[in-house]
Design a protein around this motif. Structure first.
Motif, PDB file in Angstrom:
ATOM      1  N   ILE A  46       0.839  -1.199   0.000  1.00 28.41           N
ATOM      2  CA  ILE A  46       0.000   0.000   0.000  1.00 28.41           C
ATOM      3  C   ILE A  46       0.869   1.241   0.000  1.00 28.41           C
ATOM      4  N   LEU A  47       1.860   1.264   0.904  1.00 32.84           N
ATOM      5  CA  LEU A  47       2.673   2.463   1.046  1.00 32.84           C
ATOM      6  C   LEU A  47       3.542   2.696  -0.183  1.00 32.84           C
ATOM      7  N   LEU A  48       3.947   1.629  -0.848  1.00 34.13           N
ATOM      8  CA  LEU A  48       4.767   1.802  -2.056  1.00 34.13           C
ATOM      9  C   LEU A  48       3.945   2.331  -3.222  1.00 34.13           C
ATOM     10  N   ASN A  49       2.701   1.855  -3.317  1.00 35.91           N
ATOM     11  CA  ASN A  49       1.933   2.136  -4.529  1.00 35.91           C
ATOM     12  C   ASN A  49       0.958   3.291  -4.418  1.00 35.91           C
ATOM     13  N   GLU A  50       0.639   3.694  -3.202  1.00 31.54           N
ATOM     14  CA  GLU A  50      -0.372   4.739  -3.091  1.00 31.54           C
ATOM     15  C   GLU A  50       0.150   5.898  -2.277  1.00 31.54           C
ATOM     16  N   ASP A  51      -0.314   7.092  -2.631  1.00 34.46           N
ATOM     17  CA  ASP A  51      -0.021   8.243  -1.791  1.00 34.46           C
ATOM     18  C   ASP A  51      -1.159   8.352  -0.803  1.00 34.46           C
ATOM     19  N   THR A  52      -0.989   7.736   0.329  1.00 40.39           N
ATOM     20  CA  THR A  52      -2.128   7.702   1.255  1.00 40.39           C
ATOM     21  C   THR A  52      -1.676   7.800   2.702  1.00 40.39           C
ATOM     22  N   ASP A  53      -2.578   8.241   3.531  1.00 42.00           N
ATOM     23  CA  ASP A  53      -2.353   8.144   4.969  1.00 42.00           C
ATOM     24  C   ASP A  53      -2.741   6.734   5.403  1.00 42.00           C
ATOM     25  N   ILE A  54      -2.118   6.311   6.497  1.00 41.33           N
ATOM     26  CA  ILE A  54      -2.422   4.939   6.925  1.00 41.33           C
ATOM     27  C   ILE A  54      -2.419   4.858   8.453  1.00 41.33           C
ATOM     28  N   VAL A  55      -3.316   4.044   8.994  1.00 39.93           N
ATOM     29  CA  VAL A  55      -3.276   3.719  10.420  1.00 39.93           C
ATOM     30  C   VAL A  55      -3.025   2.224  10.505  1.00 39.93           C
ATOM     31  N   ALA A  56      -1.903   1.838  11.081  1.00 35.94           N
ATOM     32  CA  ALA A  56      -1.583   0.416  11.159  1.00 35.94           C
ATOM     33  C   ALA A  56      -1.491  -0.010  12.612  1.00 35.94           C
ATOM     34  N   LEU A  57      -2.327  -0.970  12.968  1.00 41.34           N
ATOM     35  CA  LEU A  57      -2.325  -1.451  14.352  1.00 41.34           C
ATOM     36  C   LEU A  57      -1.726  -2.842  14.397  1.00 41.34           C
ATOM     37  N   ALA A  58      -0.660  -2.970  15.124  1.00 42.65           N
ATOM     38  CA  ALA A  58      -0.034  -4.286  15.274  1.00 42.65           C
ATOM     39  C   ALA A  58       0.708  -4.304  16.590  1.00 42.65           C
ATOM     40  N   GLN A  59       0.728  -5.469  17.206  1.00 43.63           N
ATOM     41  CA  GLN A  59       1.363  -5.610  18.510  1.00 43.63           C
ATOM     42  C   GLN A  59       2.860  -5.361  18.434  1.00 43.63           C
ATOM     43  N   THR A  60       3.453  -5.178  19.599  1.00 45.90           N
ATOM     44  CA  THR A  60       4.903  -4.998  19.627  1.00 45.90           C
ATOM     45  C   THR A  60       5.581  -6.265  19.134  1.00 45.90           C
ATOM     46  N   GLY A  61       6.714  -6.067  18.522  1.00 43.05           N
ATOM     47  CA  GLY A  61       7.490  -7.205  18.059  1.00 43.05           C
ATOM     48  C   GLY A  61       7.012  -7.797  16.753  1.00 43.05           C
ATOM     49  N   THR A  62       6.128  -7.098  16.040  1.00 41.50           N
ATOM     50  CA  THR A  62       5.596  -7.659  14.802  1.00 41.50           C
ATOM     51  C   THR A  62       6.307  -7.104  13.566  1.00 41.50           C
ATOM     52  N   GLY A  63       7.331  -6.284  13.785  1.00 42.39           N
ATOM     53  CA  GLY A  63       8.107  -5.797  12.635  1.00 42.39           C
ATOM     54  C   GLY A  63       7.576  -4.523  12.009  1.00 42.39           C
ATOM     55  N   LYS A  64       7.035  -3.639  12.862  1.00 39.38           N
ATOM     56  CA  LYS A  64       6.475  -2.399  12.323  1.00 39.38           C
ATOM     57  C   LYS A  64       7.557  -1.492  11.733  1.00 39.38           C
ATOM     58  N   THR A  65       8.756  -1.516  12.329  1.00 36.45           N
ATOM     59  CA  THR A  65       9.796  -0.609  11.844  1.00 36.45           C
ATOM     60  C   THR A  65      10.069  -0.816  10.350  1.00 36.45           C
ATOM     61  N   ALA A  66      10.168  -2.074   9.940  1.00 39.15           N
ATOM     62  CA  ALA A  66      10.409  -2.332   8.520  1.00 39.15           C
ATOM     63  C   ALA A  66       9.154  -2.040   7.703  1.00 39.15           C
ATOM     64  N   ALA A  67       7.984  -2.208   8.322  1.00 36.97           N
ATOM     65  CA  ALA A  67       6.734  -1.971   7.594  1.00 36.97           C
ATOM     66  C   ALA A  67       6.652  -0.521   7.113  1.00 36.97           C
ATOM     67  N   PHE A  68       7.179   0.415   7.914  1.00 44.56           N
ATOM     68  CA  PHE A  68       7.218   1.787   7.389  1.00 44.56           C
ATOM     69  C   PHE A  68       8.598   2.135   6.837  1.00 44.56           C
ATOM     70  N   GLY A  69       9.635   1.488   7.392  1.00 38.38           N
ATOM     71  CA  GLY A  69      11.005   1.823   7.000  1.00 38.38           C
ATOM     72  C   GLY A  69      11.314   1.468   5.552  1.00 38.38           C
ATOM     73  N   PHE A  70      10.922   0.278   5.127  1.00 39.59           N
ATOM     74  CA  PHE A  70      11.220  -0.125   3.740  1.00 39.59           C
ATOM     75  C   PHE A  70      10.579   0.837   2.740  1.00 39.59           C
ATOM     76  N   PRO A  71       9.253   1.044   2.827  1.00 38.16           N
ATOM     77  CA  PRO A  71       8.662   1.954   1.827  1.00 38.16           C
ATOM     78  C   PRO A  71       9.215   3.377   1.933  1.00 38.16           C
ATOM     79  N   LEU A  72       9.504   3.811   3.158  1.00 41.52           N
ATOM     80  CA  LEU A  72      10.027   5.172   3.298  1.00 41.52           C
ATOM     81  C   LEU A  72      11.348   5.294   2.535  1.00 41.52           C
ATOM     82  N   ILE A  73      12.221   4.321   2.720  1.00 42.24           N
ATOM     83  CA  ILE A  73      13.524   4.368   2.045  1.00 42.24           C
ATOM     84  C   ILE A  73      13.347   4.341   0.524  1.00 42.24           C
ATOM     85  N   GLU A  74      12.379   3.534   0.063  1.00 45.49           N
ATOM     86  CA  GLU A  74      12.115   3.490  -1.379  1.00 45.49           C
ATOM     87  C   GLU A  74      11.682   4.856  -1.906  1.00 45.49           C
ATOM     88  N   LYS A  75      10.936   5.574  -1.075  1.00 45.98           N
ATOM     89  CA  LYS A  75      10.329   6.813  -1.576  1.00 45.98           C
ATOM     90  C   LYS A  75      11.259   8.018  -1.479  1.00 45.98           C
TER      91      LYS A  75
END
Ligand code: ADP
Ligand code: MG
Length: 589
Positions: free
Chosen positions: A42-71
């Motif tokens: 979603i973050l790679l392909n769309e210009d959108t705001d997002i609310v992502a709910l996930a427990q600690t330890g589920t890898g959120k840093t990469a979930a935003f970090g990878f697309p951010l670095i790409e962009k």
């Protein structure tokens, strides 16, 4: 080869480019986590705001970090992405992770901004060009006010651990910081829980955010099991020690309600010979960093912390979270237990409660939507067995140090008259006597709750069995196994406690014969399964004996031995400093 391709493809399939794929394989990530799988495309392909709910330890840093670095445009030196995170600890961790993710992206710079360190140094780093800034809200505000950072051109603003930031009272700061950012940016909000305040932020600052949820909202990690132990309030500390002693490989965060309790429990543990340290707001930033560093290096096995200080502790492999006391705000329990069971590993969250607090367990269960298992504080005998077997397995695993070769002839001379059996007995007696002397005077710490104690009090037998976690059992699967083999109903089996290489369980005494004869000559995958009656069999609530003062770990020190395990945190100097600090504080009181 096929294997490599197949797991590279899982990340490639999300649309990530070569540089990140390379970093992913450097880091050894094999499959995207659920939140990564959902958020990254979603973050790679769309210009959108997002609310992502996930427990600690589920890898959120990469979930935003990878697309951010790409962009990010790494050829431009303008600051394009801002990540706000609640604590200095987390801020540094995210920065580190992002540096790892982007190590094959030339020219991309990520800078951390946080309080308690030189603001001019941080400003210099920004000036050199930082496309990504990771900041705590307080220091960020400060730097904006001093015009040391310019976020008027950012395209992406990430609010990480939004619930924690709001918990910590950063609403106003976030508000002010966002007012310096352009309207047309994208805001990505990541959070473990979704309290009212987070929805308010989402409504106020975001435009039609896409919402993704991993697992259930507000629940803890599914890898964490929850247990509680009922003791009399005055036995809390003794109970804590038993829990630690019954888990020799413990690597834990212990939560107390107040700074004072935190300090006191840590001091007592240190005095009793445990590798422990305190983490709370009365320590200087420097001291806190030191403590965290030692914890990460496993020099500290038991980190005693307040909720505030422990926010953002992001250490993998924590085996146990121990709630020395329940938190005032039941919601906080989720955050505490989220310190274990990270990165797909399993963990245990233990709660020590007094009888009057037992009903609170129900409220916690409602919030985490999971049930607790009521457990009993292990007896001294049980701990002796655990420690002994732990020692045996340590010895089995030990690498031989050939430095001792030259002494062997004279050692052999001293021990020459003994057989292998005798030597083993003697060797273990040296160790065993230490635990045993300490624990022989121990008493049952479980608060007697007349109703449910009765059944296990009379007519129940406790057994030792030489299978455990390393054979793939947990308490549920072992219970099922025993039910099958012994042809017993669920109610006839109780207190199934699985340790690494062995376990304990209880049956009504009427089944004793059946249990012993079933296992008289029982093999599992070729290995002999051995069941014995455990010495403390069903004996509880006995005569009151001396309190669990001191500790066998501590005793060992006075015998002139070093406490076992890893190097203790802090040199003697550190400890005398701590003592001095303590004195200073009490002087102020
Ligand atoms: P969260 O922010 O959700 O609490 P983190 O981003 O800190 O979680 O990740 C927790 C741990 O899991 C980190 O050590 C991270 O390196 C690791 N991790 C993240 N994604 C993966 C993955 N896809 N495979 C394996 N490990 C991962
Ligand atoms: Mg995180």
């Amino acid at each position: 080869m096929r294997l490599i391709f197949s797991y590279m493809n899982k990340f490639e399939a999300l649309g990530l480019g070569e540089a990140i794929i390379k970093a992913v394989s450097d880091m050894g990530f094999e499959t995207p986590s659920e939140v990564q799988e959902k958020a990254i495309p979603i973050l790679l392909n769309e210009d959108t705001d997002i609310v992502a709910l996930a427990q600690t330890g589920t890898g959120k840093t990469a979930a935003f970090g990878f697309p951010l670095i790409e962009k990010i445009d790494s050829r431009s030196r303008i600051t394009q992405g801002l990540i706000l995170s609640p604590t200095r600890e987390l801020c540094l961790q995210i920065t580190n992770e992002l540096k790892n993710y982007s190590k094959h992206v030339p020219g991309l710079h990520t800078v951390a901004i946080y309080g308690g360190a030189s603001i001019t140094d941080q400003a210099k780093q920004i000036k050199r060009g930082a496309q990504i800034v990771v900041a705590t809200p307080g220091r960020m505000q400060d730097m904006i006010n001093r015009k040391m950072v310019d976020i008027s051109n950012i395209g992406y603003c990430i609010l990480d651990e939004a619930d924690e930031m709001l918990n910590m009272g950063f609403y106003e700061d976030i508000n002010a910081i966002l007012s310096h950012t352009p309207k047309e940016k994208n805001t990505w909000l990541f959070s473990a829980t979704m309290p009212k305040e987070v929805s308010t932020i989402a409504k106020r600052f975001m435009h039609n955010p896409i919402e993704i949820t991993v697992g259930h909202k507000n629940t803890g990690s599914k890898n964490v099991s929850h247990e509680y132990y009922v003791v009399n309030s005055r036995d809390r500390y003794a109970a804590l020690k038993r829990l630690a002693d019954a888990n020799p490989d413990i690597f834990s965060v212990i939560f107390c309600r107040t700074k004072r309790d935190t300090q006191k429990v840590a001091e007592n543990l240190i005095e009793d010979g445990y590798n422990a340290a305190a983490l709370h707001g009365d320590l200087s930033q420097n001291q806190r960093d030191l403590v965290m560093k030692s914890f990460r290096n496993r020099q500290i096995q038991m980190l005693v912390a307040t909720d505030v200080a422990a926010r953002g502790i992001d250490v993998d492999d924590v085996t146990h979270v121990i709630n020395y006391q329940l938190p005032d705000e039941i919601e906080t329990y989720t955050h505490r237990s989220g310190r274990t069971g990270r990165a797909g590993k399993s963990g245990v969250s233990m709660v020590i409660v007094s009888k009057s607090e037992v009903r609170k367990i129900k409220s916690v269960e409602r919030i985490i939507k999971k049930s607790f298992e009521k457990k009993v504080i292990p007896s001294g005998e049980e701990i002796c067995q655990v420690q002994l077997f732990h020692l045996a397995s340590d010895i089995g695993k030990a690498e031989i140090n050939h430095e001792i070769d030259s002494y062997l002839p004279s050692i052999n001379e001293v021990l020459e008259e003994f057989s292998k059996e005798e030597l083993i007995k003697k060797f273990f007696s040296v160790e065993f006597s230490r635990f045993h002397n300490y624990y022989k005077k121990s008493r049952d710490l479980n608060a007697v709750n007349d109703r449910d104690r009765g059944s296990s009090n009379d007519g129940s037998t406790r057994y030792f069995i030489n299978v455990g976690e390393k054979d793939g059992f947990d308490w549920m699967t072992l219970k099922d196994f025993l039910k099958d083999v012994l042809e017993l109903g669920s109610d006839s089996l109780s207190r199934v406690d699985v340790k690494e290489s062995f376990s304990f369980f209880n049956t009504s005494t009427e089944y004793q014969e059946r249990v012993l004869s079933t296992f008289e000559d029982f093999r599992m995958e070729g290995r002999k399964v051995n069941v014995e009656i455990s010495k403390d069999s069903g004996r509880r609530g006995g005569r009151r004996r001396r309190d669990d003062g001191g500790g066998f770990k501590g005793k060992r020190r006075s015998d002139g031995f070093k406490p076992k395990g890893k190097k203790r945190f802090g040199s003697n100097d550190d400890r005398s400093n701590q003592r001095r600090d303590r004195r200073k504080r009490s002087d102020r009181r």
